[in-house]
Write a protein that holds these residues in place. Structure first.
Motif, PDB file in Angstrom:
ATOM      1  N   HIS A 147       4.430  19.700   7.200  1.00  0.00           N
ATOM      2  CA  HIS A 147       3.969  21.066   7.479  1.00  0.00           C
ATOM      3  C   HIS A 147       3.974  21.951   6.230  1.00  0.00           C
ATOM      4  N   GLU A 148       4.709  21.515   5.186  1.00  0.00           N
ATOM      5  CA  GLU A 148       4.749  22.295   3.942  1.00  0.00           C
ATOM      6  C   GLU A 148       3.591  21.932   3.004  1.00  0.00           C
ATOM      7  N   ALA A 149       3.049  20.742   3.156  1.00  0.00           N
ATOM      8  CA  ALA A 149       1.966  20.290   2.272  1.00  0.00           C
ATOM      9  C   ALA A 149       0.986  19.444   3.078  1.00  0.00           C
ATOM     10  N   HIS A 150       0.468  20.047   4.180  1.00  0.00           N
ATOM     11  CA  HIS A 150      -0.370  19.236   5.078  1.00  0.00           C
ATOM     12  C   HIS A 150      -1.657  18.748   4.406  1.00  0.00           C
ATOM     13  N   GLY A 151      -2.236  19.564   3.503  1.00  0.00           N
ATOM     14  CA  GLY A 151      -3.452  19.128   2.806  1.00  0.00           C
ATOM     15  C   GLY A 151      -3.206  17.889   1.969  1.00  0.00           C
ATOM     16  N   PHE A 152      -2.070  17.872   1.289  1.00  0.00           N
ATOM     17  CA  PHE A 152      -1.663  16.739   0.452  1.00  0.00           C
ATOM     18  C   PHE A 152      -1.581  15.460   1.278  1.00  0.00           C
ATOM     19  N   TYR A 153      -0.915  15.548   2.432  1.00  0.00           N
ATOM     20  CA  TYR A 153      -0.726  14.363   3.272  1.00  0.00           C
ATOM     21  C   TYR A 153      -1.996  13.985   4.039  1.00  0.00           C
ATOM     22  N   ILE A 154      -2.818  14.962   4.386  1.00  0.00           N
ATOM     23  CA  ILE A 154      -4.080  14.659   5.071  1.00  0.00           C
ATOM     24  C   ILE A 154      -5.006  13.855   4.154  1.00  0.00           C
ATOM     25  N   VAL A 155      -5.030  14.217   2.850  1.00  0.00           N
ATOM     26  CA  VAL A 155      -5.821  13.455   1.882  1.00  0.00           C
ATOM     27  C   VAL A 155      -5.330  12.008   1.840  1.00  0.00           C
ATOM     28  N   LEU A 156      -4.013  11.843   1.848  1.00  0.00           N
ATOM     29  CA  LEU A 156      -3.425  10.498   1.828  1.00  0.00           C
ATOM     30  C   LEU A 156      -3.851   9.695   3.058  1.00  0.00           C
ATOM     31  N   ILE A 157      -3.793  10.335   4.236  1.00  0.00           N
ATOM     32  CA  ILE A 157      -4.159   9.658   5.488  1.00  0.00           C
ATOM     33  C   ILE A 157      -5.647   9.286   5.482  1.00  0.00           C
ATOM     34  N   ILE A 158      -6.489  10.236   5.073  1.00  0.00           N
ATOM     35  CA  ILE A 158      -7.943   9.997   5.054  1.00  0.00           C
ATOM     36  C   ILE A 158      -8.292   8.872   4.085  1.00  0.00           C
ATOM     37  N   SER A 159      -7.704   8.910   2.889  1.00  0.00           N
ATOM     38  CA  SER A 159      -8.022   7.874   1.890  1.00  0.00           C
ATOM     39  C   SER A 159      -7.595   6.491   2.379  1.00  0.00           C
ATOM     40  N   MET A 160      -6.442   6.424   3.043  1.00  0.00           N
ATOM     41  CA  MET A 160      -5.972   5.143   3.586  1.00  0.00           C
ATOM     42  C   MET A 160      -6.877   4.675   4.722  1.00  0.00           C
ATOM     43  N   GLY A 161      -7.328   5.620   5.555  1.00  0.00           N
ATOM     44  CA  GLY A 161      -8.217   5.282   6.660  1.00  0.00           C
ATOM     45  C   GLY A 161      -9.558   4.764   6.176  1.00  0.00           C
ATOM     46  N   ILE A 162     -10.134   5.449   5.175  1.00  0.00           N
ATOM     47  CA  ILE A 162     -11.419   5.012   4.613  1.00  0.00           C
ATOM     48  C   ILE A 162     -11.261   3.634   3.962  1.00  0.00           C
ATOM     49  N   ALA A 163     -10.165   3.463   3.225  1.00  0.00           N
ATOM     50  CA  ALA A 163      -9.903   2.170   2.561  1.00  0.00           C
ATOM     51  C   ALA A 163      -9.824   1.039   3.577  1.00  0.00           C
ATOM     52  N   LEU A 164      -9.171   1.315   4.699  1.00  0.00           N
ATOM     53  CA  LEU A 164      -9.054   0.300   5.757  1.00  0.00           C
ATOM     54  C   LEU A 164     -10.424  -0.027   6.352  1.00  0.00           C
ATOM     55  N   LEU A 165     -11.240   1.004   6.586  1.00  0.00           N
ATOM     56  CA  LEU A 165     -12.562   0.802   7.192  1.00  0.00           C
ATOM     57  C   LEU A 165     -13.527   0.066   6.269  1.00  0.00           C
ATOM     58  N   ILE A 166     -13.288   0.169   4.944  1.00  0.00           N
ATOM     59  CA  ILE A 166     -14.135  -0.557   3.990  1.00  0.00           C
ATOM     60  C   ILE A 166     -14.125  -2.052   4.304  1.00  0.00           C
ATOM     61  N   ASN A 167     -12.965  -2.521   4.820  1.00  0.00           N
ATOM     62  CA  ASN A 167     -12.844  -3.948   5.158  1.00  0.00           C
ATOM     63  C   ASN A 167     -13.739  -4.362   6.326  1.00  0.00           C
ATOM     64  N   LEU A 168     -14.263  -3.374   7.063  1.00  0.00           N
ATOM     65  CA  LEU A 168     -15.152  -3.676   8.188  1.00  0.00           C
ATOM     66  C   LEU A 168     -16.627  -3.568   7.815  1.00  0.00           C
ATOM     67  N   THR A 169     -16.911  -3.096   6.592  1.00  0.00           N
ATOM     68  CA  THR A 169     -18.302  -2.862   6.199  1.00  0.00           C
ATOM     69  C   THR A 169     -18.975  -4.110   5.632  1.00  0.00           C
ATOM     70  N   GLY A 170     -18.178  -5.146   5.373  1.00  0.00           N
ATOM     71  CA  GLY A 170     -18.752  -6.349   4.775  1.00  0.00           C
ATOM     72  C   GLY A 170     -18.659  -6.370   3.266  1.00  0.00           C
ATOM     73  N   VAL A 171     -18.138  -5.284   2.672  1.00  0.00           N
ATOM     74  CA  VAL A 171     -17.930  -5.269   1.222  1.00  0.00           C
ATOM     75  C   VAL A 171     -16.723  -6.150   0.918  1.00  0.00           C
ATOM     76  N   SER A 172     -16.929  -7.196   0.139  1.00  0.00           N
ATOM     77  CA  SER A 172     -15.829  -8.117  -0.157  1.00  0.00           C
ATOM     78  C   SER A 172     -14.856  -7.472  -1.140  1.00  0.00           C
ATOM     79  N   PRO A 173     -13.606  -7.916  -1.129  1.00  0.00           N
ATOM     80  CA  PRO A 173     -12.639  -7.401  -2.103  1.00  0.00           C
ATOM     81  C   PRO A 173     -13.108  -7.574  -3.543  1.00  0.00           C
ATOM     82  N   VAL A 174     -13.828  -8.672  -3.820  1.00  0.00           N
ATOM     83  CA  VAL A 174     -14.325  -8.915  -5.178  1.00  0.00           C
ATOM     84  C   VAL A 174     -15.344  -7.852  -5.567  1.00  0.00           C
ATOM     85  N   GLN A 175     -16.281  -7.548  -4.641  1.00  0.00           N
ATOM     86  CA  GLN A 175     -17.260  -6.486  -4.911  1.00  0.00           C
ATOM     87  C   GLN A 175     -16.565  -5.145  -5.110  1.00  0.00           C
TER      88      GLN A 175
END
Length: 418
Positions: free
Chosen positions: A326-354
């Motif tokens: 609650h003291e730095a919600h923007g900071f932690y929301i960025v962390l959550i969003i970046s982790m969520g997007i990173a996880l979803l990249i694995n569903l797009t068909g982009v290989s780890p090598v690419q």
């Protein structure tokens, strides 16, 4: 005598912190994949790069640490305060996708390796579980707990120092390739070389090192003097030495085992682990896989945290791992969003090598710009006071700048060359 050694070790261990964590996190699953590719494809030919990159990394990371200690600002805050806005937005524009892709590649590597251990659970399920665990722990734990946990996680990297002794590589070959650089004007060789430079001297480490020194300074209420600077240098020297030692041993393992067995095409960490299994036995396979998962838990919070610091400092939000949600919600929301997007990249068909290739290109563009800014800041007496760069620091720093600029140009050229 034994008690004296114990006391000395405890004193040394207490000095280690941001530098050790930063250095160890550089050997993340995507870095391990890059070093494994180098060893499998070219044998021991790249061992010398561990020695080449050591002084370069130390020089830049010490500058970043000094900036954080002296100014109490992260690297993005320094850029925002002292440079034109287009430079700031350029860094944000390239950093967000590069770091997010890097997180995605690391989470995919962790999931793939865990799936090998427990095949009944799908790779993505493991990746999802790891993502949730990391997010919850980073938000829930205070800074000193996170720092302490990451510090002890660094020990998992010792796994990679054991494996070569199981495989017993040729001693003379190892010495020759360590101290006599080999170079080939071949596209594959140059791509691997640039990949090693990119994964070793990574921009996200600059942001993290600076931010962590600020956190450490605020948490311990440090007043910067020569002793604090000396302790920081011991910390950085140790962290980068450990990082490069591990990267050396990964190339030594894959270069002496996989290359000699004719297994030259290794694209991912799970492929490297599986290839080692029949050649060096169950112990080395287990150590290799544990190392991948452990380094993922170490590196992913560093990557996501770096991104949170970059965005929070850009928009002047409250920031810091020492603050509650609650003291730095923007900071932690960025962390959550970046982790969520990173996880979803694995569903797009982009290989780890690419993902690693795209990350290397984006890092290659931002690294020279950042190194130039770091050098400029560290030579500015108005900002750094009496803690400006020495001649030696400038020499090594400018050498790093030239090398990383050449690597970036070469990488972009090779990507577009037929």
């Amino acid at each position: 005598m034994k008690e004296r050694r114990t006391i000395s070790f405890k004193r040394f261990w207490s000095k280690l912190g941001p530098g050790l964590i930063t250095g160890a996190s550089d050997d993340d699953p995507s870095g391990i994949a890059t070093y494994s590719q180098a060893g499998a494809k070219f044998g021991l030919s790249f061992l010398w790069t561990a020695i080449l990159t050591y002084p370069l990394m130390i020089s830049i990371q010490k500058m970043c640490a000094r900036i954080g200690l002296v100014t109490s600002l992260g690297l993005t805050g320094i850029v925002k305060r002292n440079y034109p806005k287009p430079i700031l937005w350029l860094l944000v524009l390239f950093s967000f996708p590069a770091i997010t892709l890097n997180i995605g590649a690391d989470i995919a590597g962790m999931g793939a390796v865990a799936n090998m251990i427990v095949p009944q659970i799908p790779t993505f399920a493991f990746s999802f579980i790891f993502t949730i665990v990391i997010v919850v722990l980073v938000i829930w734990l205070p800074y000193y707990k996170i720092a302490s946990t990451l510090k002890w996680l660094c020990l998992v990297l010792f796994c990679y120092l054991i494996v070569p002794f199981i495989s017993k590589p040729g001693f003379v070959d190892v010495i020759l390739h360590t101290f006599i650089p080999q170079f080939k004007f071949d596209k594959d060789f140059l791509l691997v070389l640039v990949g090693i430079l990119g994964t070793t001297i990574s921009p996200y480490l600059f942001f993290w090192q600076t931010a962590m020194e600020v956190e450490e300074k605020n948490h311990r209420k440090l007043i910067v003097d020569k002793t604090i600077i000396h302790d920081m240098e011991v910390d950085v020297n140790s962290g980068i030495f450990f990082s490069n030692l591990v990267f050396y041993f990964i190339i030594l393992t894959t270069g002496s085992v996989l290359f000699n067995a004719g297994l030259h095409k290794i694209d991912t960490v799970d492929q490297a682990a599986l290839a080692l299994r029949p050649l060096t036995g169950e112990l080395s396979y287990t150590l290799f896989t544990i190392g991948v998962i452990g380094t993922g838990f170490l590196a992913v919070p560093v990557l996501a945290g770096s991104l949170s610091y970059i965005i929070s400092e850009t928009f002047s939000w409250q920031e810091g791992l020492d603050k509650k949600f609650h003291e730095a919600h923007g900071f932690y929301i960025v962390l959550i969003i970046s982790m969520g997007i990173a996880l979803l990249i694995n569903l797009t068909g982009v290989s780890p090598v690419q993902a690693l290739i795209y990350t290397a290109v984006l890092y290659g563009i931002t690294a020279p710009v950042l190194i130039a800014i770091i050098l400029h800041v560290c030579n500015n007496k108005e900002v750094m006071g009496s803690y400006t760069n020495s001649r030696l620091s400038n020499f090594i720093g400018f050498t790093t700048l030239i090398l990383m600029t050449a690597a970036a140009v070469l990488l972009i050229y090779l990507q577009f060359k037929n």
